[in-house]
Design a protein around this motif. Structure first.
Motif, PDB file in Angstrom:
ATOM      1  N   UNK A  19     -77.284-154.546   4.201  1.00  0.00           N
ATOM      2  CA  UNK A  19     -78.107-153.343   4.035  1.00  0.00           C
ATOM      3  C   UNK A  19     -77.209-152.117   3.806  1.00  0.00           C
ATOM      4  N   UNK A  20     -76.145-152.037   4.611  1.00  0.00           N
ATOM      5  CA  UNK A  20     -75.220-150.893   4.465  1.00  0.00           C
ATOM      6  C   UNK A  20     -74.561-150.912   3.083  1.00  0.00           C
ATOM      7  N   UNK A  21     -74.201-152.105   2.623  1.00  0.00           N
ATOM      8  CA  UNK A  21     -73.546-152.207   1.305  1.00  0.00           C
ATOM      9  C   UNK A  21     -74.493-151.809   0.181  1.00  0.00           C
ATOM     10  N   UNK A  22     -75.732-152.257   0.284  1.00  0.00           N
ATOM     11  CA  UNK A  22     -76.706-151.962  -0.783  1.00  0.00           C
ATOM     12  C   UNK A  22     -76.901-150.453  -0.905  1.00  0.00           C
ATOM     13  N   UNK A  23     -76.906-149.775   0.250  1.00  0.00           N
ATOM     14  CA  UNK A  23     -77.083-148.316   0.219  1.00  0.00           C
ATOM     15  C   UNK A  23     -75.926-147.637  -0.515  1.00  0.00           C
ATOM     16  N   UNK A  24     -74.760-148.245  -0.435  1.00  0.00           N
ATOM     17  CA  UNK A  24     -73.564-147.624  -1.043  1.00  0.00           C
ATOM     18  C   UNK A  24     -73.171-148.242  -2.382  1.00  0.00           C
ATOM     19  N   UNK A  25     -73.997-149.137  -2.883  1.00  0.00           N
ATOM     20  CA  UNK A  25     -73.632-149.819  -4.140  1.00  0.00           C
ATOM     21  C   UNK A  25     -73.724-148.834  -5.306  1.00  0.00           C
ATOM     22  N   UNK A  26     -72.731-148.841  -6.191  1.00  0.00           N
ATOM     23  CA  UNK A  26     -72.846-147.991  -7.391  1.00  0.00           C
ATOM     24  C   UNK A  26     -73.948-148.532  -8.294  1.00  0.00           C
ATOM     25  N   UNK A  27     -74.619-147.658  -9.064  1.00  0.00           N
ATOM     26  CA  UNK A  27     -75.704-148.165  -9.919  1.00  0.00           C
ATOM     27  C   UNK A  27     -75.186-149.126 -10.994  1.00  0.00           C
TER      28      UNK A  27
END
Lengths: 131, 174
Positions: A19-27
């Protein structure tokens, strides 16, 4: 195929991490489109190989043209002698040339008794050396 | 698979691919971004072709893994640095759901797991990430890692045990 029984105690922290990674994933678009627009790097060989070929072809052409030109401009050996000394025989020209050459310190090494016995070409009977 | 269709499929996998790229790069976001972009480039330029023998996700994860390995030469180098690196989760805003405590708790849990994973052997970390984070089977994980299923299972079992030991109380209290 090999589905493990869910280990929830471990799965939970992984889910938090995801969840934390998805929030910080570049588009996706920012990563996919720049390369789609052609930011691909061109290999230096694609530039170097044609350039080297062109240079090599130009050098070969220049060499070929130079050789042909010098061959065309070069006078025939006989013509040069005839132009330099009209009315003289080959032996006369040769002896004249020989006389104009300065002797060198080691020329005596070339002196051989047999050379003195060589008859002059013009004094030979007409049948010698002629078909 | 046609370009447009492939792009759509990869877009749907992007979040998972990002997570896998992070895992392959010792959770370094800039290294992961480089690796993922390079992997996309390989697909676009035709250097990596999807033959359809495996699932697209399995295939693309292999591309990411190889790209990350090429790019960084050694994942181990990144693993050694990982514990000292500030995790992106730590920098995340408390929460977007209006529950700051829960958000902070999540971020801390993610950071703890991240640090624990960094202390595992690379193969163990990879297989655990693929099975728990990406929810793939051990067989798929083995394909991506380029090892046999038996070997992947061994890494999985040892990795689970080691991770439990490393997380210790955190697992019991969560």
């Amino acid at each position: 195929m090999t589905s493990e029984p869910r280990d929830e105690t471990l799965a939970r922290p992984f889910a938090e991490l995801r969840r934390a990674d998805v929030e910080n994933a570049p588009p996706f678009d920012s990563m996919w489109r720049p390369s789609a627009r052609g930011t691909r790097r061109v290999s230096p060989w694609w530039v170097a190989a044609p350039a080297v070929s062109v240079v090599a072809a130009a050098a070969a052409l220049a060499l070929w043209v130079g050789l042909h030109r010098s061959a065309a401009e070069a006078p025939a050996p006989g013509a040069a002698v005839a132009a330099a000394a009209p009315g003289l025989t080959t032996a006369q020209v040769a002896s004249g040339v020989r006389g104009s050459i300065e002797p060198l310190p080691l020329d005596f090494l070339l002196d051989q008794p047999s050379l003195a016995a060589i008859p002059d070409f013009d004094s030979l009977p007409r049948s010698v050396g002629r078909p | 698979m046609e370009g447009e269709h492939l792009a759509r499929e990869l877009a749907s996998l992007h979040a998972a691919s990002w997570g896998w790229a992070l895992a392959c790069c010792g959770r370094d976001p800039s290294a992961a971004a480089d690796a993922l972009q390079q992997a996309y480039s390989k697909v676009l330029e035709g250097k990596a072709r999807f033959g359809g023998q495996a699932a697209l996700k399995t295939w693309f994860f292999s591309v990411i893994r190889l790209t990350a390995m090429e790019q960084r030469r050694s994942i181990v180098r990144w693993l050694r640095r990982a514990p000292d690196r500030e995790q992106p989760a730590d920098e995340a805003p408390a929460s977007s759901s209006g529950k700051p405590d829960r958000g902070l708790e999540r971020a801390e849990a993610a950071a703890r797991l991240s640090r624990a994973l960094a202390r595992l052997a690379p193969r163990q970390r990879e297989v655990l990430h693929l099975v728990f984070y990406e929810e793939l089977s051990i067989a798929d994980a083995a394909t991506i890692m380029g090892v046999s299923i038996g070997s992947a299972r061994q890494h999985y079992d040892r990795g689970k045990k080691n991770l439990r030991d490393l997380l210790g109380d955190d697992l019991r209290t969560s």
